[in-house]
Design a protein around this motif. Sequence first.
Motif, PDB file in Angstrom:
ATOM      1  N   TRP A  32       0.837  -1.197   0.000  1.00  0.00           N
ATOM      2  CA  TRP A  32       0.000   0.000   0.000  1.00  0.00           C
ATOM      3  C   TRP A  32       0.876   1.253   0.000  1.00  0.00           C
ATOM      4  CZ3 TRP A  32      -4.363   1.422  -1.632  1.00  0.00           C
ATOM      5  CH2 TRP A  32      -4.926   2.634  -1.241  1.00  0.00           C
ATOM      6  N   SER A  33       1.971   1.238   0.755  1.00  0.00           N
ATOM      7  CA  SER A  33       2.901   2.376   0.765  1.00  0.00           C
ATOM      8  C   SER A  33       3.495   2.593  -0.625  1.00  0.00           C
ATOM      9  CB  SER A  33       4.031   2.139   1.771  1.00  0.00           C
ATOM     10  OG  SER A  33       3.522   2.129   3.074  1.00  0.00           O
ATOM     11  N   GLU A  34       3.778   1.494  -1.302  1.00  0.00           N
ATOM     12  CA  GLU A  34       4.317   1.563  -2.661  1.00  0.00           C
ATOM     13  C   GLU A  34       3.314   2.248  -3.598  1.00  0.00           C
ATOM     14  OE1 GLU A  34       6.525  -1.712  -5.471  1.00  0.00           O
ATOM     15  OE2 GLU A  34       4.712  -2.339  -4.427  1.00  0.00           O
ATOM     16  N   VAL A  35       2.037   1.893  -3.476  1.00  0.00           N
ATOM     17  CA  VAL A  35       0.997   2.516  -4.299  1.00  0.00           C
ATOM     18  C   VAL A  35       0.915   4.008  -4.004  1.00  0.00           C
ATOM     19  CG1 VAL A  35      -1.488   2.629  -4.742  1.00  0.00           C
ATOM     20  CG2 VAL A  35      -0.368   0.409  -4.568  1.00  0.00           C
ATOM     21  N   GLN A  36       0.926   4.370  -2.725  1.00  0.00           N
ATOM     22  CA  GLN A  36       0.832   5.778  -2.344  1.00  0.00           C
ATOM     23  C   GLN A  36       2.015   6.591  -2.862  1.00  0.00           C
ATOM     24  OE1 GLN A  36      -1.973   7.158  -0.837  1.00  0.00           O
ATOM     25  NE2 GLN A  36      -2.650   5.130  -1.467  1.00  0.00           N
ATOM     26  N   ARG A  37       3.187   5.972  -2.871  1.00  0.00           N
ATOM     27  CA  ARG A  37       4.402   6.663  -3.310  1.00  0.00           C
ATOM     28  C   ARG A  37       4.344   7.040  -4.798  1.00  0.00           C
ATOM     29  NH1 ARG A  37       7.522   3.375  -0.655  1.00  0.00           N
ATOM     30  NH2 ARG A  37       7.911   1.960  -2.364  1.00  0.00           N
ATOM     31  N   VAL A  38       3.690   6.223  -5.615  1.00  0.00           N
ATOM     32  CA  VAL A  38       3.669   6.487  -7.063  1.00  0.00           C
ATOM     33  C   VAL A  38       2.280   6.845  -7.589  1.00  0.00           C
ATOM     34  CG1 VAL A  38       5.666   5.001  -7.454  1.00  0.00           C
ATOM     35  CG2 VAL A  38       3.359   4.052  -7.689  1.00  0.00           C
ATOM     36  N   ALA A  39       1.312   7.023  -6.694  1.00  0.00           N
ATOM     37  CA  ALA A  39      -0.067   7.297  -7.133  1.00  0.00           C
ATOM     38  C   ALA A  39      -0.141   8.524  -8.033  1.00  0.00           C
ATOM     39  CB  ALA A  39      -0.985   7.464  -5.927  1.00  0.00           C
ATOM     40  N   GLU A  41       1.907   9.508 -10.218  1.00  0.00           N
ATOM     41  CA  GLU A  41       2.339   9.167 -11.572  1.00  0.00           C
ATOM     42  C   GLU A  41       1.298   8.330 -12.312  1.00  0.00           C
ATOM     43  OE1 GLU A  41       6.367   7.670 -11.737  1.00  0.00           O
ATOM     44  OE2 GLU A  41       6.772   8.640  -9.830  1.00  0.00           O
ATOM     45  N   LEU A  42       0.505   7.578 -11.554  1.00  0.00           N
ATOM     46  CA  LEU A  42      -0.530   6.729 -12.148  1.00  0.00           C
ATOM     47  C   LEU A  42      -1.863   7.466 -12.304  1.00  0.00           C
ATOM     48  CD1 LEU A  42       0.213   3.462 -10.126  1.00  0.00           C
ATOM     49  CD2 LEU A  42       0.898   3.974 -12.477  1.00  0.00           C
ATOM     50  N   LEU A  43      -2.010   8.583 -11.598  1.00  0.00           N
ATOM     51  CA  LEU A  43      -3.263   9.323 -11.593  1.00  0.00           C
ATOM     52  C   LEU A  43      -3.773   9.708 -12.977  1.00  0.00           C
ATOM     53  CD1 LEU A  43      -5.473  10.526  -9.845  1.00  0.00           C
ATOM     54  CD2 LEU A  43      -4.084  12.595  -9.628  1.00  0.00           C
ATOM     55  N   PRO A  44      -2.923  10.131 -13.930  1.00  0.00           N
ATOM     56  CA  PRO A  44      -3.453  10.507 -15.249  1.00  0.00           C
ATOM     57  C   PRO A  44      -4.232   9.381 -15.939  1.00  0.00           C
ATOM     58  CG  PRO A  44      -1.222  11.325 -15.011  1.00  0.00           C
ATOM     59  CD  PRO A  44      -1.489  10.447 -13.819  1.00  0.00           C
ATOM     60  N   LEU A  45      -3.924   8.143 -15.603  1.00  0.00           N
ATOM     61  CA  LEU A  45      -4.631   7.022 -16.227  1.00  0.00           C
ATOM     62  C   LEU A  45      -6.088   6.928 -15.764  1.00  0.00           C
ATOM     63  CD1 LEU A  45      -1.815   4.334 -16.065  1.00  0.00           C
ATOM     64  CD2 LEU A  45      -2.592   5.582 -18.084  1.00  0.00           C
ATOM     65  N   ALA A  46      -6.415   7.627 -14.680  1.00  0.00           N
ATOM     66  CA  ALA A  46      -7.798   7.615 -14.184  1.00  0.00           C
ATOM     67  C   ALA A  46      -8.756   8.276 -15.175  1.00  0.00           C
ATOM     68  CB  ALA A  46      -7.880   8.311 -12.824  1.00  0.00           C
ATOM     69  N   ALA A  47      -8.227   9.010 -16.147  1.00  0.00           N
ATOM     70  CA  ALA A  47      -9.078   9.652 -17.162  1.00  0.00           C
ATOM     71  C   ALA A  47      -9.529   8.672 -18.241  1.00  0.00           C
ATOM     72  CB  ALA A  47      -8.322  10.809 -17.811  1.00  0.00           C
ATOM     73  N   GLU A  64      -7.602   1.165  -6.703  1.00  0.00           N
ATOM     74  CA  GLU A  64      -8.284   2.141  -5.852  1.00  0.00           C
ATOM     75  C   GLU A  64      -7.329   3.246  -5.408  1.00  0.00           C
ATOM     76  OE1 GLU A  64     -11.396   2.460  -5.257  1.00  0.00           O
ATOM     77  OE2 GLU A  64     -12.146   0.556  -6.013  1.00  0.00           O
ATOM     78  N   GLY A  65      -6.041   2.914  -5.247  1.00  0.00           N
ATOM     79  CA  GLY A  65      -5.060   3.886  -4.756  1.00  0.00           C
ATOM     80  C   GLY A  65      -5.025   5.186  -5.537  1.00  0.00           C
ATOM     81  N   PRO A  66      -4.886   5.141  -6.879  1.00  0.00           N
ATOM     82  CA  PRO A  66      -4.881   6.386  -7.663  1.00  0.00           C
ATOM     83  C   PRO A  66      -6.286   6.871  -8.027  1.00  0.00           C
ATOM     84  CG  PRO A  66      -3.624   4.628  -8.759  1.00  0.00           C
ATOM     85  CD  PRO A  66      -4.423   4.007  -7.661  1.00  0.00           C
TER      86      PRO A  66
END
Length: 198
Positions: A32-39, A41-47, A64-66
Amino acid sequence: MALRATFVAAAGSSSVLAERFEGDRPLDRAGWSEVQRVAHELLPLAAADLRSCSPAPRSRATGEGPGYAPLVQPALRDCDMDRWRGLPPGEAMAREPGAVDAWLAGPRSTPYGGEPLPAFIGRVGGRLDTRRVEDGCGVVAVAGPSVIRAALVYVPRAPPATYWNIDVRSLSAIGVAGRAGGPLSLRIEGASAQAARA
């Protein structure tokens, strides 16, 4: 009709015990910490127009993280390992070394009694093929490394044995693009996400 899909590899786990055939363990604190650390960078894919994930808890939590709010897609589940399901690879090897060797040597071999590797690759690839009907639709799919390896074999129509030569790191992103009736191409994304883990 075009396809733009990005596969995101589910976050890993700090525990070696978590690595199992068809492992169904949830994301641990380190993952989960790993997901939070790079969320970020992954956030643009939520579009993406469509956001999906495999049924595995780690994949759902990674999505769910990003903020993807992914829909579970059964076609993105891991290979059905039947009687090896839940076993660490080392334990399967200790119990049935000859069976594991046969499985690694022959992609069509199913000494575990489950899904043959070519069928698994075809199932994942079939999901890509059905997505082409939605013209220009962006897709993001969060899945385990085995599912992404299957997609990476399917896209260039590589021999099934190629599956064993592909290493997919957690939280890496691999894009697939193409047009209906034409070949698909691959693009590697998210290199900085991997660097953040190093």
